[in-house]
Design a protein around this motif. Sequence first.
Motif, short mmCIF file in Angstrom:
data_model
loop_
_atom_site.label_atom_id
_atom_site.label_comp_id
_atom_site.label_asym_id
_atom_site.label_seq_id
_atom_site.Cartn_x
_atom_site.Cartn_y
_atom_site.Cartn_z
N ILE A 52 28.95 22.33 -6.04
CA ILE A 52 28.81 21.20 -6.95
C ILE A 52 28.06 20.11 -6.21
CG2 ILE A 52 29.99 19.51 -8.39
CD1 ILE A 52 32.38 21.41 -8.51
N ILE A 53 26.90 19.76 -6.70
CA ILE A 53 26.03 18.80 -6.03
C ILE A 53 26.42 17.39 -6.46
CG2 ILE A 53 23.64 18.12 -5.63
CD1 ILE A 53 24.46 20.95 -4.62
N THR A 54 26.51 16.49 -5.53
CA THR A 54 26.88 15.11 -5.86
C THR A 54 25.82 14.13 -5.35
OG1 THR A 54 28.16 14.88 -3.81
CG2 THR A 54 29.34 15.62 -5.79
N GLY A 55 25.66 13.05 -6.11
CA GLY A 55 24.84 11.93 -5.66
C GLY A 55 23.35 12.10 -5.76
N LEU A 56 22.87 13.33 -5.84
CA LEU A 56 21.44 13.60 -5.76
C LEU A 56 20.68 12.94 -6.91
CD1 LEU A 56 19.12 15.27 -4.41
CD2 LEU A 56 19.68 17.08 -6.04
N LYS A 57 19.56 12.29 -6.58
CA LYS A 57 18.64 11.76 -7.58
C LYS A 57 17.23 12.08 -7.13
CE LYS A 57 21.43 7.81 -9.14
NZ LYS A 57 21.45 6.35 -9.40
N VAL A 58 16.49 12.79 -7.96
CA VAL A 58 15.09 13.09 -7.70
C VAL A 58 14.30 12.78 -8.96
CG1 VAL A 58 15.56 14.84 -5.94
CG2 VAL A 58 15.44 15.50 -8.34
N ASN A 59 12.98 12.81 -8.86
CA ASN A 59 12.12 12.63 -10.03
C ASN A 59 12.37 11.32 -10.78
OD1 ASN A 59 10.96 15.32 -9.77
ND2 ASN A 59 12.91 16.07 -10.53
N ASN A 60 12.86 10.30 -10.06
CA ASN A 60 13.18 9.01 -10.67
C ASN A 60 14.24 9.10 -11.77
OD1 ASN A 60 11.44 7.26 -9.13
ND2 ASN A 60 9.70 8.14 -10.24
N GLU A 61 15.14 10.07 -11.64
CA GLU A 61 16.27 10.18 -12.57
C GLU A 61 17.23 9.01 -12.35
OE1 GLU A 61 17.76 13.98 -11.42
OE2 GLU A 61 15.86 14.97 -11.87
N VAL A 62 18.04 8.74 -13.38
CA VAL A 62 18.96 7.60 -13.29
C VAL A 62 20.41 8.01 -13.13
CG1 VAL A 62 17.38 6.16 -14.63
CG2 VAL A 62 19.24 7.36 -15.81
N GLN A 63 20.73 9.30 -13.39
CA GLN A 63 22.12 9.71 -13.32
C GLN A 63 22.58 9.86 -11.87
OE1 GLN A 63 19.74 12.24 -13.66
NE2 GLN A 63 20.37 13.00 -11.64
N TYR A 65 25.14 12.50 -9.94
CA TYR A 65 25.90 13.73 -10.13
C TYR A 65 27.28 13.59 -9.50
CZ TYR A 65 21.61 16.07 -11.67
OH TYR A 65 20.48 16.45 -12.35
N THR A 66 28.30 14.07 -10.22
CA THR A 66 29.68 13.94 -9.76
C THR A 66 30.41 15.28 -9.86
OG1 THR A 66 30.92 13.52 -11.82
CG2 THR A 66 29.62 11.69 -10.94
N THR A 67 31.63 15.29 -9.33
CA THR A 67 32.52 16.45 -9.47
C THR A 67 33.53 16.25 -10.59
OG1 THR A 67 34.10 15.57 -7.87
CG2 THR A 67 32.33 16.95 -7.01
N SER A 68 33.49 15.11 -11.27
CA SER A 68 34.49 14.77 -12.28
C SER A 68 34.47 15.75 -13.45
CB SER A 68 34.22 13.36 -12.81
OG SER A 68 35.01 13.09 -13.95
N ASN A 69 35.67 16.06 -13.97
CA ASN A 69 35.70 16.92 -15.13
C ASN A 69 35.25 16.20 -16.40
OD1 ASN A 69 37.95 15.38 -15.77
ND2 ASN A 69 39.37 17.11 -15.88
N GLN A 70 34.95 14.92 -16.28
CA GLN A 70 34.29 14.23 -17.39
C GLN A 70 32.83 14.66 -17.52
OE1 GLN A 70 35.87 11.93 -19.67
NE2 GLN A 70 37.49 13.13 -18.69
N ASN A 71 32.27 15.14 -16.41
CA ASN A 71 30.88 15.60 -16.39
C ASN A 71 30.75 17.12 -16.30
OD1 ASN A 71 30.50 12.81 -14.30
ND2 ASN A 71 29.51 12.94 -16.31
#
Length: 284
Positions: A52-63, A65-71
């Motif tokens: 599970i990848i966390t924190g990563l932002k590439v391509n000027n994305e705004v999200q 990434y988390t491990t939360s089961n909300q996501n």
Amino acid sequence: MYAKLLTAALVAATATTVSAESAPGYSGWNNVWTETFNGAAGSSVNSGNWNIITGLKVNNEVQTYTTSNQNLQLSGGATLQIVPRKDSSGAWTSARIESKYTFTPTAGARTLAEAKIRFGDNAIANKQGIWPAFWLLGNSVRNGVAWPACGEIDVMETVNGILTGHGTLHCDVYPNGACGEPNGIGGPVNLSDQGWHTWRAVWDRRASSWSGETITWYLDGNQFFQVSGARVGSQSVWNTLAGSPVYFILNVAVGGNWPGPPNSATLDGYGSMMEVAYVAQYVA
């Protein structure tokens, strides 16, 4: 090459429920690896199979990434749900998983990678910036080889809720290079709806030389795009795409260079999710 069938035996199943579903069996093909996302509702993916990848932002994305089961959660009906969320401050979160499993398309044979996917039913007008994807990345990136030299095979991407799927190769160097980066070598296909569809890529390495080998994309068993080694034009580059280990990625990005940022009409939640019934790999 549009609307050609892989073979009658490879026409995808059309089940539209979230009940437990195994990867299909296809005549003449050996199912080597499958993930069917079995587990309790709200639980996470099998940590033996996925990072599970966390924190990563590439391509000027705004999200973020988390491990939360909300996501990221199993539905309880043998599916995976990746759900983008927007909090009260306007910050976006989502999820990205990468398989620990890797495979190398088999020399002298055909290799098939497939997933069954649907999208949430928010209207297109409410999906600006939503960017789901099913893709593969060269495992060499985990050992320090930079993108795009590692090779990337995008089996399916959609942007902004538009009913068009995109299959794409990225390779060689940035910018330009054998794959014409940053755009890559790609082809689109129209989608009838946001419901369940199968997306697959098939590597055919039975040709007498690398230049005759191909990677072909299919939507629901119908061919919509193909690239040969000859089109890439370099044996060493082609090898990163068709002769080296790759791994699966599933994610929903928000924003980025391609879709652009979300706007005030963009809705989060299940209506903007990507749901996956299975991921599988076969050899024939």
